[in-house]
Design an enzyme around this catalytic site. Structure first.
Site, PDB file in Angstrom:
ATOM      1  N   ARG A 283       0.609  -1.244   0.084  1.00 14.96           N
ATOM      2  CA  ARG A 283      -0.016  -0.093   0.001  1.00 14.96           C
ATOM      3  C   ARG A 283       0.816   1.310  -0.106  1.00 14.96           C
ATOM      4  O   ARG A 283       1.933   1.392   0.575  1.00 14.96           O
ATOM      5  CB  ARG A 283      -0.960  -0.007   1.307  1.00 14.96           C
ATOM      6  CG  ARG A 283      -1.732   1.165   1.459  1.00 14.96           C
ATOM      7  CD  ARG A 283      -2.890   1.018   2.059  1.00 14.96           C
ATOM      8  NE  ARG A 283      -2.717   0.725   3.570  1.00 14.96           N
ATOM      9  CZ  ARG A 283      -3.594   0.713   4.733  1.00 14.96           C
ATOM     10  NH1 ARG A 283      -4.918   0.658   4.332  1.00 14.96           N
ATOM     11  NH2 ARG A 283      -3.273   0.760   5.947  1.00 14.96           N
TER      12      ARG A 283
ATOM     13  N   ARG B 196       2.966   4.033   4.852  1.00 12.56           N
ATOM     14  CA  ARG B 196       2.271   4.286   6.172  1.00 12.56           C
ATOM     15  C   ARG B 196       3.463   3.388   7.047  1.00 12.56           C
ATOM     16  O   ARG B 196       3.627   2.359   7.008  1.00 12.56           O
ATOM     17  CB  ARG B 196       0.986   3.622   6.464  1.00 12.56           C
ATOM     18  CG  ARG B 196       0.042   4.890   6.283  1.00 12.56           C
ATOM     19  CD  ARG B 196      -1.330   4.327   6.214  1.00 12.56           C
ATOM     20  NE  ARG B 196      -1.550   3.495   7.331  1.00 12.56           N
ATOM     21  CZ  ARG B 196      -2.958   3.127   7.693  1.00 12.56           C
ATOM     22  NH1 ARG B 196      -4.086   3.340   7.026  1.00 12.56           N
ATOM     23  NH2 ARG B 196      -3.444   2.336   8.687  1.00 12.56           N
TER      24      ARG B 196
ATOM     25  N   ARG C  59      -1.989  -5.738  13.918  1.00 17.23           N
ATOM     26  CA  ARG C  59      -3.286  -5.023  13.557  1.00 17.23           C
ATOM     27  C   ARG C  59      -4.465  -6.277  13.151  1.00 17.23           C
ATOM     28  O   ARG C  59      -5.669  -5.892  13.745  1.00 17.23           O
ATOM     29  CB  ARG C  59      -3.209  -3.914  12.395  1.00 17.23           C
ATOM     30  CG  ARG C  59      -2.967  -2.593  12.870  1.00 17.23           C
ATOM     31  CD  ARG C  59      -2.142  -1.953  11.957  1.00 17.23           C
ATOM     32  NE  ARG C  59      -2.760  -1.633  10.593  1.00 17.23           N
ATOM     33  CZ  ARG C  59      -2.192  -1.443   9.530  1.00 17.23           C
ATOM     34  NH1 ARG C  59      -0.945  -1.618   9.520  1.00 17.23           N
ATOM     35  NH2 ARG C  59      -3.027  -1.239   8.547  1.00 17.23           N
TER      36      ARG C  59
HETATM   37  P1  ADP Z   1      -6.345   0.214   9.283  1.00 17.40           P
HETATM   38  O1  ADP Z   1      -7.764  -0.100   9.285  1.00 17.40           O
HETATM   39  O2  ADP Z   1      -5.599  -0.087   8.027  1.00 17.40           O
HETATM   40  O3  ADP Z   1      -5.679  -0.563  10.439  1.00 17.40           O
HETATM   41  P2  ADP Z   1      -7.061   2.907  10.129  1.00 17.40           P
HETATM   42  O4  ADP Z   1      -6.391   3.921   9.290  1.00 17.40           O
HETATM   43  O5  ADP Z   1      -8.304   2.677  10.187  1.00 17.40           O
HETATM   44  O6  ADP Z   1      -5.945   1.547   9.503  1.00 17.40           O
HETATM   45  O7  ADP Z   1      -6.322   3.052  11.647  1.00 17.40           O
HETATM   46  C1  ADP Z   1      -4.947   3.260  11.841  1.00 17.40           C
HETATM   47  C2  ADP Z   1      -4.616   3.135  13.312  1.00 17.40           C
HETATM   48  O8  ADP Z   1      -5.434   4.139  14.005  1.00 17.40           O
HETATM   49  C3  ADP Z   1      -5.025   1.804  14.012  1.00 17.40           C
HETATM   50  O9  ADP Z   1      -4.189   0.805  14.148  1.00 17.40           O
HETATM   51  C4  ADP Z   1      -5.301   2.447  15.564  1.00 17.40           C
HETATM   52  O10 ADP Z   1      -3.876   2.394  16.134  1.00 17.40           O
HETATM   53  C5  ADP Z   1      -5.667   3.879  15.495  1.00 17.40           C
HETATM   54  N1  ADP Z   1      -7.439   3.958  15.324  1.00 17.40           N
HETATM   55  C6  ADP Z   1      -7.947   4.220  14.367  1.00 17.40           C
HETATM   56  N2  ADP Z   1      -9.195   4.007  14.691  1.00 17.40           N
HETATM   57  C7  ADP Z   1      -9.328   3.738  15.970  1.00 17.40           C
HETATM   58  C8  ADP Z   1     -10.249   3.446  16.972  1.00 17.40           C
HETATM   59  N3  ADP Z   1     -11.720   3.492  16.764  1.00 17.40           N
HETATM   60  N4  ADP Z   1      -9.964   3.045  18.095  1.00 17.40           N
HETATM   61  C9  ADP Z   1      -8.602   2.938  18.496  1.00 17.40           C
HETATM   62  N5  ADP Z   1      -7.689   3.353  17.615  1.00 17.40           N
HETATM   63  C10 ADP Z   1      -7.995   3.581  16.322  1.00 17.40           C
END
Ligand code: ADP
Length: 211
Positions: A122, A155, A166
């Protein structure tokens, strides 16, 4: 229309939220984007969450919920929105329910193998956030965003170690939301293993035409 996009990392929530946002005329609210922006600008919030996000762990519920609550109070969220990446835990979902009623939860389903393949290639635009993949969805000019000409980057949480974490976090903390919303009859399953266009067609079918 108030929507939640639910699914593992790499399922395409962000890409599809961008497309659906344009087509249905509602904002995409991505907690991941909010955190990344804060980290980039080195704000107080950014300093607090930088390491957590880098490892692929979840930011504490209280902090995340208050951030979303503030964002949803903005005028552009009055006519509906797409929550991309929120809620990610049962307590987050319970907190959201106290102040907003959802219309549907779109559940992106996909295998772990495809997730790992997608995330390890990505690339994201530093300026506008558009998402690419070195093999599956390359930009026209290498390293340059098609949409705004901004620079593309990988990223910091798209390392194999963080991706694996994750996925693990997703299974333990987020997957229980599938049953939570199924019981409430809000869940709409879609298969997100194919192209964004194919996924968009399925989403249109489950959501109906934009008003
Ligand atoms: P992805 O779905 O690819 O893991 P995101 O951009 O949705 O990526 O999220 C990146 C990071 O941001 C997560 O791994 C977490 O650390 C944090 N994060 C995002 N949304 C939340 C949430 N609703 N609660 C807690 N942490 C979050």
């Amino acid at each position: 229309m108030k929507l939640i996009f639910l699914g593992p990392p790499g399922a395409g929530k962000g890409t599809l939220a961008g497309l659906v946002s344009k087509e249905y005329g509602i904002p995409q609210i991505s907690t991941g984007d909010i955190f990344r922006d804060a980290i980039k600008r080195e704000t107080e919030l950014g300093k607090k969450v930088k390491e957590i996000v880098g490892r692929g762990d979840l930011v504490p519920d209280e902090l995340t919920v208050s951030l979303v609550r503030e964002r949803l109070a903005q005028p552009d969220a009055g006519g509906g929105y797409i929550l991309d990446g929120f809620p990610r835990t049962i307590p987050q979902a319970a907190a959201l329910e106290e102040f907003q009623a959802m219309d549907a939860v779109v559940n992106f389903t996909i295998s772990d193998d495809i997730v790992i393949e997608r995330l390890s290639g990505r690339e994201v635009c530093k300026s506008c956030g558009a998402i690419y993949h070195v093999k599956n969805m390359p930009s026209r000019v290498k390293g340059v965003c098609d949409k705004c000409g901004g620079p593309l980057y990988t990223r910091p949480d798209d390392t194999l170690e963080s991706i694996t974490n994750r996925l693990d976090v997703y299974k333990k903390q987020t997957e229980p939301l599938i049953n939570y919303y199924r019981k409430k009859k809000l869940l709409r399953d879609i298969d997100s293993s194919k192209s964004p266009e194919d996924t968009l067609v399925q989403i249109r079918t489950v959501l109906g035409k934009p008003k």
